[in-house]
Design a protein around this motif. Structure first.
Motif, PDB file in Angstrom:
ATOM      1  N   CYS A   1      10.229  -4.155   0.746  1.00  0.00           N
ATOM      2  CA  CYS A   1       9.909  -3.142  -0.263  1.00  0.00           C
ATOM      3  C   CYS A   1      11.623  -2.265   0.375  1.00  0.00           C
ATOM      4  N   THR A   2      11.804  -2.115   1.232  1.00  0.00           N
ATOM      5  CA  THR A   2      13.245  -1.633   2.166  1.00  0.00           C
ATOM      6  C   THR A   2      14.391  -2.718   1.823  1.00  0.00           C
ATOM      7  N   TYR A   3      14.281  -4.029   2.294  1.00  0.00           N
ATOM      8  CA  TYR A   3      15.189  -4.536   2.090  1.00  0.00           C
ATOM      9  C   TYR A   3      16.408  -4.528   0.733  1.00  0.00           C
ATOM     10  N   PRO A   4      17.613  -4.903   1.082  1.00  0.00           N
ATOM     11  CA  PRO A   4      18.567  -5.387  -0.755  1.00  0.00           C
ATOM     12  C   PRO A   4      18.296  -6.683  -0.947  1.00  0.00           C
TER      13      PRO A   4
ATOM     14  N   LEU B   1      -3.181   5.871   6.350  1.00  0.00           N
ATOM     15  CA  LEU B   1      -1.634   6.520   6.529  1.00  0.00           C
ATOM     16  C   LEU B   1      -0.698   6.276   6.194  1.00  0.00           C
ATOM     17  N   CYS B   2      -1.001   5.608   4.631  1.00  0.00           N
ATOM     18  CA  CYS B   2       0.526   5.103   3.968  1.00  0.00           C
ATOM     19  C   CYS B   2       1.398   5.851   3.276  1.00  0.00           C
ATOM     20  N   GLY B   3       0.983   7.178   3.893  1.00  0.00           N
ATOM     21  CA  GLY B   3       1.977   8.588   3.758  1.00  0.00           C
ATOM     22  C   GLY B   3       2.693   8.873   1.961  1.00  0.00           C
ATOM     23  N   LEU B   4       2.007   8.003   1.301  1.00  0.00           N
ATOM     24  CA  LEU B   4       2.691   8.210  -0.562  1.00  0.00           C
ATOM     25  C   LEU B   4       1.914   9.959  -0.782  1.00  0.00           C
TER      26      LEU B   4
ATOM     27  N   LEU C   1       0.896  -1.691  -0.376  1.00  0.00           N
ATOM     28  CA  LEU C   1      -0.082  -0.178   0.093  1.00  0.00           C
ATOM     29  C   LEU C   1       1.107   1.219   0.129  1.00  0.00           C
ATOM     30  N   CYS C   2       1.962   1.105   0.447  1.00  0.00           N
ATOM     31  CA  CYS C   2       2.694   1.969   0.617  1.00  0.00           C
ATOM     32  C   CYS C   2       4.154   2.505  -0.433  1.00  0.00           C
ATOM     33  N   HIS C   3       3.917   1.319  -1.392  1.00  0.00           N
ATOM     34  CA  HIS C   3       5.290   1.298  -2.031  1.00  0.00           C
ATOM     35  C   HIS C   3       4.933   2.482  -3.567  1.00  0.00           C
ATOM     36  N   TRP C   4       5.749   2.967  -3.969  1.00  0.00           N
ATOM     37  CA  TRP C   4       5.341   3.256  -5.560  1.00  0.00           C
ATOM     38  C   TRP C   4       6.872   3.941  -5.805  1.00  0.00           C
ATOM     39  N   GLU C   5       6.695   3.554  -7.766  1.00  0.00           N
ATOM     40  CA  GLU C   5       7.876   3.240  -8.093  1.00  0.00           C
ATOM     41  C   GLU C   5       8.652   4.805  -8.287  1.00  0.00           C
ATOM     42  N   GLY C   6       9.727   5.141  -8.135  1.00  0.00           N
ATOM     43  CA  GLY C   6       9.610   6.474  -7.476  1.00  0.00           C
ATOM     44  C   GLY C   6      10.018   6.982  -7.115  1.00  0.00           C
ATOM     45  N   LEU C   7       9.813   6.562  -6.227  1.00  0.00           N
ATOM     46  CA  LEU C   7       9.900   7.407  -4.496  1.00  0.00           C
ATOM     47  C   LEU C   7      10.548   6.083  -3.897  1.00  0.00           C
TER      48      LEU C   7
END
Length: 260
Positions: free
Chosen positions: A70-73, A137-140, A37-43
């Motif tokens: 989404c945050t882990y390499p 409250l995903c913050g996008l 829900l909080c992931h968007w390509e480009g952000l």
């Protein structure tokens, strides 16, 4: 390149991704289903919704941990289980909390149903009691306004159950350029924007931005702050200075003339 093993509960495959890629990119490349829900390509990755939690283990290690994909390499040799019991349990818990906060959201209800949930144990214990709440409250919206648009017209405010996204002091945001990027990235439709009477009403932010009329037909179509920033005010003869309808008309006429 980094090579990882992805196990989605039914099949196991090996994928290779470029250096710097995230685990979420590797999982999706493998074709595994992992909602966000909080992931968007480009952000930049944010890791707020926790719906992309997976179990990982590094090569040669039996120690596992739950991480936000989404945050882990995407580390070379990593073993990833998207349907590990621990990961599934936490994702279900997060969906129960979201369902309690936004019980009428179709997006949340669909994700919950996909996880086998039709109700939440926490109903009535989260949020401010609004039955029509859609914001998760995903913050996008905050991040796209700040990081891509550069306006920072909205922000998080409050704490705990009173936390929300709003314009400063819940009044007209002078920094807002009316671009609508906040509504475009919102995953649940919580951001309301209406165009009427020559103005763009950003209802959610209590903000009104005037619209610039099209030099071709006279219909309001572009927020005036955006017209100033992009140079549309000085480029009325250019196609991008016209509304979409006039732009298509002019493009068609130009194409027809070129073929003669």
């Amino acid at each position: 390149m980094s090579t990882l093993t992805i196990d989605d509960g039914t099949t196991e495959c090996t994928v290779s991704v470029p250096a710097g890629a995230t685990l979420l990119q590797a999982v999706r490349l493998a074709g595994a289903r992992l909602p966000t829900l909080c992931h968007w390509e480009g952000l930049p990755p944010y890791g707020a919704c926790r719906l992309c939690l997976v179990e990982v283990a590094e090569e040669g290690s039996s120690r596992t941990q739950l991480v936000a994909a989404c945050t882990y390499p995407a580390i070379d040799g990593l073993r990833v289980r998207t349907q590990a019991p621990g990961a599934v349990a936490v994702r279900r818990m997060m969906l129960e909390l979201l369902l309690a906060r936004c019980p009428t959201s179709e997006v949340i209800r669909d994700l919950a149903a996909e996880a086998g949930l039709d109700a939440s144990r926490f109903a009535g214990e989260t949020g401010d009691g609004r039955a029509d709440e859609l914001c998760v409250l995903c913050g996008l919206c905050v991040r796209v306004c700040r990081d891509l648009v550069g306006a920072a017209a909205i922000a998080f405010t409050g704490r705990g159950g009173a936390r929300e996204v709003a314009a400063p002091f819940h009044i007209q945001s002078e920094a807002c350029i009316g671009c609508g990027a906040c509504a475009a990235v919102c995953p649940t439709g919580a951001v309301r924007i209406e165009d009427s009477g020559g103005q763009r009403h950003l209802v959610t932010w209590n903000t009104v931005v005037p619209l610039k009329p099209c030099p071709g037909c006279g219909q309001p179509f572009a927020p005036e702050p955006m017209a100033f920033l992009t140079g549309l005010a000085e480029a009325s003869e250019h196609l991008w200075g016209l509304c979409p309808a006039c732009r298509r008309k002019e493009a068609a006429l130009s194409l027809a003339a070129a073929k003669q």
